[in-house]
Motif scaffolding. Structure first.
Motif, PDB file in Angstrom:
ATOM      1  N   PHE A   1      36.993  59.917  23.117  1.00 63.32           N
ATOM      2  CA  PHE A   1      37.765  60.828  24.149  1.00 63.32           C
ATOM      3  C   PHE A   1      37.108  62.122  24.659  1.00 63.32           C
ATOM      4  CE2 PHE A   1      41.082  63.140  26.441  1.00 63.32           C
ATOM      5  CZ  PHE A   1      41.611  62.318  27.474  1.00 63.32           C
ATOM      6  N   ALA A   2      36.893  62.994  23.361  1.00 62.68           N
ATOM      7  CA  ALA A   2      36.401  64.674  23.975  1.00 62.68           C
ATOM      8  C   ALA A   2      35.271  65.111  24.645  1.00 62.68           C
ATOM      9  CB  ALA A   2      36.064  65.114  22.582  1.00 62.68           C
TER      10      ALA A   2
ATOM     11  N   PHE B   1      38.441  69.078  13.951  1.00 63.64           N
ATOM     12  CA  PHE B   1      40.154  68.541  14.219  1.00 63.64           C
ATOM     13  C   PHE B   1      40.267  68.660  12.373  1.00 63.64           C
ATOM     14  CE2 PHE B   1      41.534  64.489  12.735  1.00 63.64           C
ATOM     15  CZ  PHE B   1      42.318  63.694  14.602  1.00 63.64           C
TER      16      PHE B   1
ATOM     17  N   MET C   1      45.563  62.882  22.327  1.00 66.35           N
ATOM     18  CA  MET C   1      43.952  62.954  22.755  1.00 66.35           C
ATOM     19  C   MET C   1      43.114  63.972  23.780  1.00 66.35           C
ATOM     20  SD  MET C   1      41.495  59.236  22.583  1.00 66.35           S
ATOM     21  CE  MET C   1      42.197  58.237  23.102  1.00 66.35           C
TER      22      MET C   1
ATOM     23  N   PHE D   1      44.395  66.964  22.304  1.00 65.99           N
ATOM     24  CA  PHE D   1      43.371  67.848  21.135  1.00 65.99           C
ATOM     25  C   PHE D   1      41.697  68.606  22.001  1.00 65.99           C
ATOM     26  CE2 PHE D   1      39.161  67.169  19.134  1.00 65.99           C
ATOM     27  CZ  PHE D   1      39.219  67.991  17.727  1.00 65.99           C
ATOM     28  N   THR D   2      41.513  67.898  22.554  1.00 63.62           N
ATOM     29  CA  THR D   2      40.738  68.203  23.861  1.00 63.62           C
ATOM     30  C   THR D   2      41.451  69.559  24.531  1.00 63.62           C
ATOM     31  OG1 THR D   2      41.006  67.062  25.840  1.00 63.62           O
ATOM     32  CG2 THR D   2      39.258  66.139  24.497  1.00 63.62           C
TER      33      THR D   2
ATOM     34  N   VAL E   1      39.500  59.434  19.406  1.00 62.21           N
ATOM     35  CA  VAL E   1      39.082  61.215  19.565  1.00 62.21           C
ATOM     36  C   VAL E   1      38.109  61.868  20.641  1.00 62.21           C
ATOM     37  CG1 VAL E   1      39.361  63.450  18.929  1.00 62.21           C
ATOM     38  CG2 VAL E   1      41.852  61.745  18.813  1.00 62.21           C
TER      39      VAL E   1
ATOM     40  N   GLY F   1      36.574  56.712  26.250  1.00 58.98           N
ATOM     41  CA  GLY F   1      38.448  56.601  25.686  1.00 58.98           C
ATOM     42  C   GLY F   1      39.869  55.941  25.517  1.00 58.98           C
TER      43      GLY F   1
END
Lengths: 523, 99, 549, 648
Positions: free
Chosen positions: A427-428, D75, D188, D191-192, A424, A434
């Protein structure tokens, strides 16, 4: 002056090593118990450190500072942040298991020379490594760190080269040759890395005039120390090279499969679960801490290398015929994840990477130690020599499977948490990276399951038909590790709580902010 | 005569001595060539002494002679003992140790 | 008495003689040297007058006491401030008594003392005809293998002359780094060299090789001396003086009362440069720098091991001391000329020493190449051209000499029927047979390799640090690369000792007397102490890092 | 009430822990522990259900927050549950069917010495599956998701001594991992994009981001669904998964786990609704799988594999429905539930047949079994009628709605999708009739006669284990096995009508998934009639092929399509050539590269340094004069260099 807890944590195993080495030749068992007790004592001290550490307190705690070599600007400076605390705890935790798992690994085969004391040596060396690893986690002085970073190679070298698996498919002669080849390779790679780092350490001194992490950081912050861009980059590369060898990062990894393959399983665990962690730890603490700008500059290249490590390590693990080498390549893949997390430069990535170091230590220990028990029964490291073990030794197979599942980061087990955080976090900031890294999880499943299938399932091979299941001693080694894997998989909060503030600090060192989500979702 | 000429002579002698060391085989001759080099130095020292008008060079020359004599003592002892064990004074024969 | 005010002893003689001033000799400040040389002369007398049976004890006692006393004198002088505030020139400008001189003299004396111990060792060789024997020929004059040799062995002869020879050599070494004019330098060079040539020839076993080593050492040494001397002559011609201070002034152009002749020669840079090159070459020969190193392996291999150990340690210390003084006192004005050249020499020396050592098969030759590589590392510190450079070199020399003596002392212990078993293949599995000896040797090897927590690391760090501060970053990088290469062969020996199966016909490890044990123990102790807590010694070296002019 | 949710998961988890760690001393009672704990979970589910029914439709969602799971800067992952109507449906299905299958397994696994372990795994599965449907965020769902994968792995490979079983288990896990990659990438992305991955916030604010992002997320979720639900292109594992014991096939690979993909899509409805492209892909995947599974099902002689093909195909229907958006979600779930009943029933029936036939799975060696196992015949028959969509039975209600909804998609797409769904229904009727006829009707092919030569191609390897050659004595299964079959048959018959009539199920789920009434271009009645028509057509064709003519005991060569279908439409061959072989080549060449190139560079450097050393060493030739030359030359160079330094 308060009790020097950090020093004590490192000195106790060091003294234990000396004492163990001094046990008379005939008293082997006493030496083993002594080593075990010392390692447990160290664990107690490490737990004390853990308890005394205040996540909301200063960056470095339990600090000790004494002048040491003023001429080199070197001080004996110790201090721990959350990351160090976690790793010290990991080290102190694993060593008793390693000792217990290697209980009979160094029993002399025949009555050799009367002064030849391999058993004492084996356990003394393990304790010596523990002492050095712990002090390198504690050091807040670059030079102090460097000294032990390098010095720990020596006991490791003897552990790899001096003690191998009892039986070998090509006979003892070949085994000895391959072992010493592996040991030399280990040493030369790491020494070369260390010497390059030495040049950089000297360079750092020329630039900064001292080695104290805190002082250098302070000086950089208030502008009194201005590093030229190029200088910083060169120094960074010097440091990084050493850590990348130790970690190991592709293409500097080839020593690891040899070393882990030839060493006994407990020593292999010591290498990958404990010693190598110093490399990744040092990337966080020294590369990012001392050279933030250069770290950012090098990030793209490092990410690519980490990615290659992940995929390449996993693919090679698939292609291995040797159980221990397979685990070694798997570790290379995992170290790719750790490095990815560190250099993604996000809170999640770095917390994940730290957590990954801990979890990888435990999971590899579980897998490798069980593999070691397996190998010691059959006397072969070749996957093809096994089959159907599950039928004759179900507990062994079961624990092996859990170790394997942890290695492939099954959710619910500890490594999942860290791997996901790393992914994560990466990937961010770098979505493509990622995504590519995510392929690693498929490959991980492949090599673990292939290994399990070929060794544990299928018809029972005649050679393994009489194989005993795990003994009590072995169960004592494996069960707590598995319990920890599950516990930290379900409730990693105790670790993350300790790690988070340190990660925050590191993030502020490199002056990076987490990428913000596109949509501020309603909570 | 220009004192510099003595220096040229000294240099020449020195070179001859050095060349001798390089091309001759007999240890005694080799050693004599070294002596020749030392004497070339002496010549240079004396010439310089004269040029500068002080006596340092000449005194050094005496010291060098003494040193050369001492060298002869030591050197001949060694060379002779070598000769006695090998019945040869060729330095090329003395090449047991190599690589 | 300032250096320039004292016109040298020799020039005064040119003036019309009215009265002869007695030379002013500071006996106290020169006492270390005087004690040693006096003892050496006494040793000769002992050879002449003491019965054969007692000579050994008398010589050992005399040597040890003399060296200890000389060391005490050095310590006394240092404590008396002669290393720092009271540092000055003694003996009418011939000898400097200052920090580097005293530090190096102290080191040489301690190395010499350990050398005496290893020289005096008589337990290693099997007892021959009821006589305990040491490493030296029974009768050097007898032809190897001849009847006279056998008779000498049977009679229990020993060459006790080695002790006076050793003392003479040490005397020369004490003067060498302290010499303050070129003549003294040359004399000291010869005084230290000639006894060593002889000592090399005196091995009890493998005498042919020993003699060959001596011949090579002697011829090449004399050859190098000639170059040195010619360099001295040219420098004298350039400056009109052999005094360091005067030459330095001439080089800097700060000299007073320039005579026409001097004005003439001063302008001739060729004299200066060629002279410098030749002088430096002679010194580089002594330290064993490439390409003047080629005597080292043969001599180290052929000489009796105690001699090799002593020579490797003490000669290097003395020669580097002299080199430092020449470069730092005489030729600082020429820094921009000699530094690049020394750069090249240092680089070539480090690399060549490390690379060639890889394929060596004899432990003594291996250590010889190792000493070449180390000469390269020390040169890196010399190049720094700073007080830090001086003190780092001093420290390195101190650290290195003890490791070396210890290592060679261990070599004397590993023996088979033919004496010392120096072929590497015979060292296989030593760690199984004698873990302690192998471990000790491993410590020395690790120190050579510069592994942290050994003195080797501290020393290497010091010189590299000085070099880096002096702007020689490239040297540091090449230095670490060479260290990595060098590590390979040190490790190879460790592998051999610990990870190879012992050979059935392999050598045995002799149990030494307390003498050698002391030497080895001191070596280990110094190695570890300087590795773990070097600060005191670094302080010492840095206090001693200033040359007097 | 909320606090009961955790117990729902905890009960089977406890069972798994006790059974797996308990050791041999629990062998005698292990199966009962497992069954009772499954039942406990069902009872808790029922209590919660009753409680839920007592509330208004909008207030039915309840949650339970246990603890913060992974607290890291920026997170937040929690161990927290959410129980709404959708979850409730699954909870009841899972625990209900699960309990029945536990019960069934007591008899089915009676002679297996590792029965305790089997029940441990089953309990583990239940726990993981409940976690999956109860999680209140995607990450926790992921845990359940992989947990069921693990349980599936363990259970497929339960008979590990059979290499085929072990391979099948591994394959299932691996293919699922590919899907899991999709799920983790989706998380993911969430999340972003949203800074969180809890259902509530993500789904609520889905509208605030771009369609592109949502499409990406949805496609990744679809990939995950494909893996778990055996949809093309990740369907290949399901057929092999039949290596597992039959109760496992019934529970995991028919009723519950494989439908998790549908759950995931429906749960993420808000995302899919805003990503029409992803929805289109979803429907295509569903349609293709529907046909694929059906065709494969027609060709298989292994009864379980035929049923597996059917499962694939039926889930294809569900995915298709889910891809249709609000007009299909409810029907997808409805079909899921009815399918859960009848397919579990069918599998249990198949298991019962195998139980009576010495574990023979080749239908060509069955025949005329209805006399010997009447209960099995009846329950299986009811399941059969339900699946082919016989009017009035469960499958009819649910499948018909999906076909309607497919047509209602509108436009060409609607026609194509509807047509495919209709075609699928016909094929379903065909292959299920085939199974029915081959098993229960016709001559008794299991009677002793010369056995087929073993090297005959295309004989399923599973048929070759011991006992296949001894003449079986078909018999009805014990009570513990038949009771679950009977219960499930009830469900197969009545569930559809119960759900469908009066849109009861639609009202139940609507608050969660939303529902729009679809308007097909033709009337619903027409569609229903054509469904029935194709059903008759398919069944009739099968009767012609298998009822009228004797079934050859050895499979005939068959047409190209048949042969391809027997090999899963060559999909496995493709995998084998491209992935397995290609992968082997890749790894082998990488091993070579690692050894020669990466290691080689280092070793080469070392060797060249060594070589240099050897050459330089020769310079040391032992001749003093050559040493002197070196010194002389060195001196010359030194002098020259010094002079040169001054010159430059």
């Amino acid at each position: 002056m308060s009790f020097p807890l950090l020093t004590a944590t490192a000195v106790l195993p060091a003294l234990g090593a000396i004492a163990t080495a001094a046990v008379p030749a005939a008293r082997r068992t006493a030496a083993k118990w002594l080593a075990l007790l010392v390692s447990l004592g160290t664990l107690a001290l490490a737990v004390t450190v853990l308890v005394r550490y205040d996540p909301d307190g200063d960056r470095y705690q339990l600090t000790e500072s004494h002048s040491w070599i003023a001429d080199f600007g070197v001080r004996y400076e110790l201090g721990v942040d959350g990351i160090a605390v976690a790793l010290i705890a990991l080290t102190a935790l694993l060593i008793p298991f390693i000792i217990l798992a290697g209980w009979h690994d160094a029993d002399p085969l025949e009555t050799g020379h009367k002064r030849w004391r391999p058993t004492q040596g084996f356990f003394a060396l393990i304790l010596a490594v523990e002492a050095m690893v712990i002090i390198s986690f504690e050091a807040t002085d670059v030079f102090l760190f460097y000294i032990f970073f390098e010095a720990m190679l020596i006991p490791m070298y003897f552990l790899i080269g001096g003690f191998g698996d009892r039986a070998h498919e090509h006979g003892e002669e070949t085994a000895a040759t391959q072992r010493s080849y592996a040991a030399v390779k280990f040493l030369l790679y790491n020494l070369a890395g260390g010497l390059i780092m030495l040049a950089a350490v000297i360079g750092l001194y020329v630039v900064a005039g001292n080695f104290s992490l805190t002082e250098i950081a302070e000086a950089r912050a208030n502008g009194s120390l201005d590093m030229a861009t190029n200088t910083e980059r060169w120094l960074f590369l010097g440091f990084f090279f050493a850590f990348a060898v130790k970690a190991p990062l592709w293409p500097l990894h080839t020593w690891l499969p040899n070393a882990m393959g030839e060493a006994t399983a407990p020593v292999a665990v010591l290498i990958t679960a404990v010693v190598d962690k110093v490399g990744t730890f040092a990337m966080l603490r020294f590369c990012l801490g001392l050279f933030p700008e250069a770290s950012k500059w090098a990030t793209p290249a490092i990410l690519v290398l980490a990615l290659i490590s992940i995929i390449y390590g996993a693919l090679l693990a698939v292609g291995q015929r040797d159980i221990k080498r397979l685990v070694a390549y798997a570790s290379i893949s995992h170290f790719g994840f750790i490095i990815l997390g560190i250099f993604a430069m996000t809170s999640q990535g770095q917390s994940g990477a730290t957590l990954y170091m801990v979890n990888h230590g435990i999971s590899t220990a579980a897998l490798m130690l069980v593999a070691g028990f397996l190998i010691s029964r059959r006397g072969s490291r070749l996957i093809a020599d096994y089959g159907g073990v599950q039928k004759v030794a179900p507990v062994l197979a079961g624990t092996f499977l859990i170790g394997g599942l942890a290695t492939l980061s099954l959710p619910g087990l500890a490594p999942f948490v860290s791997e996901f955080l790393v992914l994560v976090g990466t990937f961010a900031r770098y979505p493509a990276v990622g995504i590519i890294a995510t392929f690693g999880i498929v490959l991980a499943a492949l090599y673990v399951l292939v290994l399990y299938q070929r060794t544990m399932t299928g018809p029972v091979k005649p050679e393994v038909a009489k194989m005993p299941d795990l003994r009590i001693r072995e169960l004592v080694v494996v069960a707590p590790l598995i319990a920890l894997l599950i516990l930290l998989g379900v409730y990693p909060k105790p670790v993350t709580d300790i790690v988070n503030p340190a990660v925050k600090q590191t993030m502020s060192d490199v002056q990076k902010k987490d990428p913000q989500p596109e949509v501020e979702a309603a909570k | 005569m220009n004192p510099v000429n003595y220096l040229y002579l000294a240099a020449l002698l020195f070179t001859i001595g050095a060349t001798g060391v390089l091309i001759r085989r007999n240890a005694i001759v080799l050693f004599m060539c070294v002596e020749l080099m030392l004497n070339a130095c002496n010549l240079a020292l004396v010439a310089f002494s004269r040029m500068h008008g002080n006596l340092d060079g000449q005194i050094i020359a005496f010291f060098v002679m003494v040193v050369a004599a001492a060298e002869v003592v030591v050197g001949l002892a060694i060379i002779v003992s070598l000769f006695r064990s090998r019945h040869s004074a060729s330095v090329d024969d003395a090449s047991l140790m190599k690589l | 008495m300032s250096a320039s005010a004292v016109h040298s002893l020799w020039t005064m003689a040119a003036d019309p003689i009215e009265k002869i001033d007695a030379p002013k000799i500071e006996y106290g400040q020169l006492s270390p040297t005087l004690i040693v040389i006096g003892a050496a002369i006494l040793g000769i007398l002992i050879e002449a007058f003491v019965p054969r049976r007692s000579r050994y004890y008398a010589q050992v006692f005399l040597s040890a006491v003399a060296l200890a006393a000389a060391f005490a004198a050095v310590v006394g002088l240092a404590a008396g401030g002669y290393a720092t505030t009271k540092a000055g020139i003694a003996a009418m400008g011939a000898i400097a008594v200052d920090g580097p001189a005293l530090f190096l003299q102290g080191t040489i004396l301690l190395a010499g003392l350990l050398g005496v111990f290893t020289f005096a060792e008589r337990r290693l060789d099997p007892v021959a005809h009821g006589n305990r024997v040491d490493s030296f020929a029974a009768q050097a004059a007898s032809v190897p293998g001849s009847d006279s040799e056998k008779a000498a062995v049977k009679a229990g002869f020993t060459t006790t002359e080695v002790f006076p020879l050793l003392l003479f050599a040490i005397g020369g070494m004490l003067i060498f780094p302290a010499a303050n004019d070129l003549l003294t330098l040359f004399i000291a060079l010869e005084v230290l060299s000639l006894p060593l040539y002889l000592l090399c020839a005196l091995a009890r076993r493998k005498r042919l090789v020993s003699q060959e080593a001596a011949v090579k050492y002697f011829l090449l040494g004399a050859f190098a001396s000639a170059f040195t001397l010619f360099g001295i002559a040219l420098l004298y011609g350039y400056a009109g003086s052999v005094s360091y201070a005067t030459i330095a002034q001439v080089v800097d152009g700060t000299v007073q009362n320039v005579t026409p002749a001097l004005a003439d020669t001063m302008g001739n840079d060729a004299l200066l440069l060629v002279g410098t090159a030749m002088l430096v070459m002679g010194l580089l020969f002594k330290v064993g720098a490439v390409p003047f190193h080629m005597w080292t392996p043969d001599v180290y291999q052929g000489a009796p091991t105690p001699v090799t150990g002593f020579m490797a340690a003490a000669t290097k210390v003395a020669a580097f001391g002299a080199l430092l003084r020449v470069l730092y006192v005489v030729l600082p004005g020429l820094r921009w000329d000699w530094r690049p050249v020394m750069w090249a020499v240092a680089i070539v020396t480090m690399l060549a020493g490390a690379i060639v050592a890889i394929t060596q098969t004899d432990i003594k030759r291996l250590l010889a190449y190792s000493s070449i590589a180390h000469a390269g590392f020390i040169l890196a510190g010399v190049i720094a051209a700073s007080p830090e450079g001086v003190s780092s070199v001093l420290f390195y020399l101190g650290a290195y000499s003890f490791v070396t003596i210890g290592a060679f002392a261990v070599v004397t212990l590993v023996r088979d029927a033919g004496g010392e078993a120096t072929h590497l293949s015979k060292w296989a599995g030593l760690g199984r047979r004698s873990p302690l000896v192998a471990a000790v040797f491993a410590v020395f090897l690790l120190a050579f390799a510069g592994i942290p927590l050994t003195s080797g690391f501290a020393g290497k760090f010091a010189v590299f640090k000085a070099a880096a501060e002096g702007g020689a970053g490239a040297i540091v990088v090449i230095g670490v690369i060479s260290s990595a290469i060098a590590a390979f062969f040190y490790i190879r020996v460790i592998v051999l000792m610990f990870f190879s199966e012992p050979r059935p016909e392999g050598p045995t490890v002799a149990v030494p007397s307390p003498l050698t044990t002391t030497a080895i123990a001191v070596g280990v102790a110094v190695t570890v102490v300087l590795g773990v807590a070097p600060q005191y010694f670094l302080d010492l070296a840095s206090q001693a890092g200033v040359f007097v002019r | 009430m909320e606090n009961l949710i955790a117990l729902l998961v905890a009960a089977p988890l406890l069972g798994a822990a006790v059974l797996l760690c308990g050791g041999r001393r629990l062998d005698a009672v292990g199966h009962w522990i497992g069954t009772v704990l499954a039942a406990v979970s069902f009872v808790i589910g029922a209590v919660l259900f009753a409680d839920m029914l007592g509330k208004d439709a909008e207030a039915r969602e309840i949650g339970q927050h246990l603890f913060s799971w992974i607290p890291v800067e920026g997170f937040q992952a929690d161990i927290a549950f959410q129980l709404d109507q959708l979850s409730m449906t699954f909870v009841l299905l899972i625990t209900g069917v699960g309990t029945l299958i536990h019960l069934y397994s007591i008899g089915y696994m009676e002679h297996d010495e590792r029965r305790r372990r089997f029940f441990g795994y089953l309990n583990l599965f239940l726990a993981a599956m409940l976690l999956l449907v109860l999680a209140d965020n995607y990450l926790l769902l992921y845990v359940g998701w992989e947990g069921v994968g693990l349980a599936s792995y363990l259970l497929i490979g339960f008979w590990q001594h059979k290499p085929s079983a072990a391979t099948a288990a591994k394959k299932a896990f691996l293919v699922n991992r590919v899907g899991d990659m999709g799920l983790s990438i989706a998380i993911m992305l969430m999340f972003t994009t949203f800074g969180t991955f809890a259902f509530g916030p993500v789904l609520e604010s889905a509208g605030e981001t771009s369609e592109g992002k949502l499409t990406a997320i949805a496609l990744m979720l679809l990939l995950a669904a494909c893996g778990k639900s055996a949809q093309v292109p990740l369907q290949s594992w399901l057929g092999d998964a039949m290596e597992g014991p039959t109760p496992v096939s019934a529970l995991i690979h028919a009723a519950t786990m494989v439908t998790a993909g549908v759950y995931l899509i429906v749960r993420s409805a808000d995302i899919f609704n805003l990503a029409p492209d992803a929805q289109l892909v979803t429907t295509v995947v569903g349609a293709v799988t529907l046909l694929f599974g059906a065709i494969v099902g027609c060709a298989k002689d292994d009864i379980k594999k035929a049923l597996a093909g059917s499962t694939m195909s039926q889930i294809g229907y569900m995915v298709l429905a889910a891809g249709l958006g609000p007009i299909g979600y409810v029907f997808a779930i409805m079909h899921l539930v009815t399918h859960g009943f009848f397919k579990a029933g069918l599998f249990l029936g198949a298991g019962s047949v195998m139980h009576g036939m010495n574990d023979e799975v080749d239908m060509r060696k069955y025949g005329g079994l209805r006399k010997y196992m009447p209960v099995t015949f009846v329950t299986f028959g009811l399941g059969y009628l339900a699946i082919i969509g016989f009017p009035g039975l469960s499958g009819f209600f649910s499948k018909d709605k999906i076909i309607e909804a497919a047509f209602a998609k509108g436009g060409t797409e609607g026609w194509i999708l509807g047509g495919v769904a209709l075609l699928g229904a016909a094929i379903t009727a065909y292959y299920m009739t085939r199974v029915m006829l081959m098993t229960f009707f016709g001559e008794e092919r299991w009677r002793s006669r010369p056995t087929a030569s073993p090297d005959q191609p295309d004989v399923e390897p599973a048929a070759e284990h011991q006992g296949a050659h001894a003449e079986p004595h078909p018999h009805e299964s014990p009570r513990s096995m038949t009771i679950p079959m009977i219960v499930l048959a009830f469900g197969s018959v009545f569930a559809g009508a119960f759900f469908g009539i009066g849109d009861r199920f639609v009202h139940w789920l609507e608050p969660v998934t939303g529902h729009k009434h679809g308007h097909p271009p033709v009337s619903a009645l027409t569609i229903t009639l054509s469904t029935v028509a194709v059903l008759v057509l398919g069944a009739g064709l099968a009767y012609l092929h298998y009822g009228r003519r004797p079934v050859p005991a050895v499979a005939p060569r068959g047409s190209l399509l048949t042969r391809a279908a027997r090999r899963d439409l060559l999909q496995d061959d493709f995998n084998h050539v491209v992935l397995v072989r290609g992968g082997e080549h890749l790894t082998r060449s990488l091993v070579y590269v690692d050894h020669t190139l990466v290691d080689g560079v280092v070793n080469g450097t070392a060797a060249s340094v060594g070589g240099l050393s050897g050459r330089l060493r020769k310079l040391q030739n032992g001749y003093a004069r050559s040493y002197a030359v070196s010194m002389f030359g060195g001196a010359a160079v030194l002098i020259a260099a010094t002079l040169l330094m001054r010159a430059v």
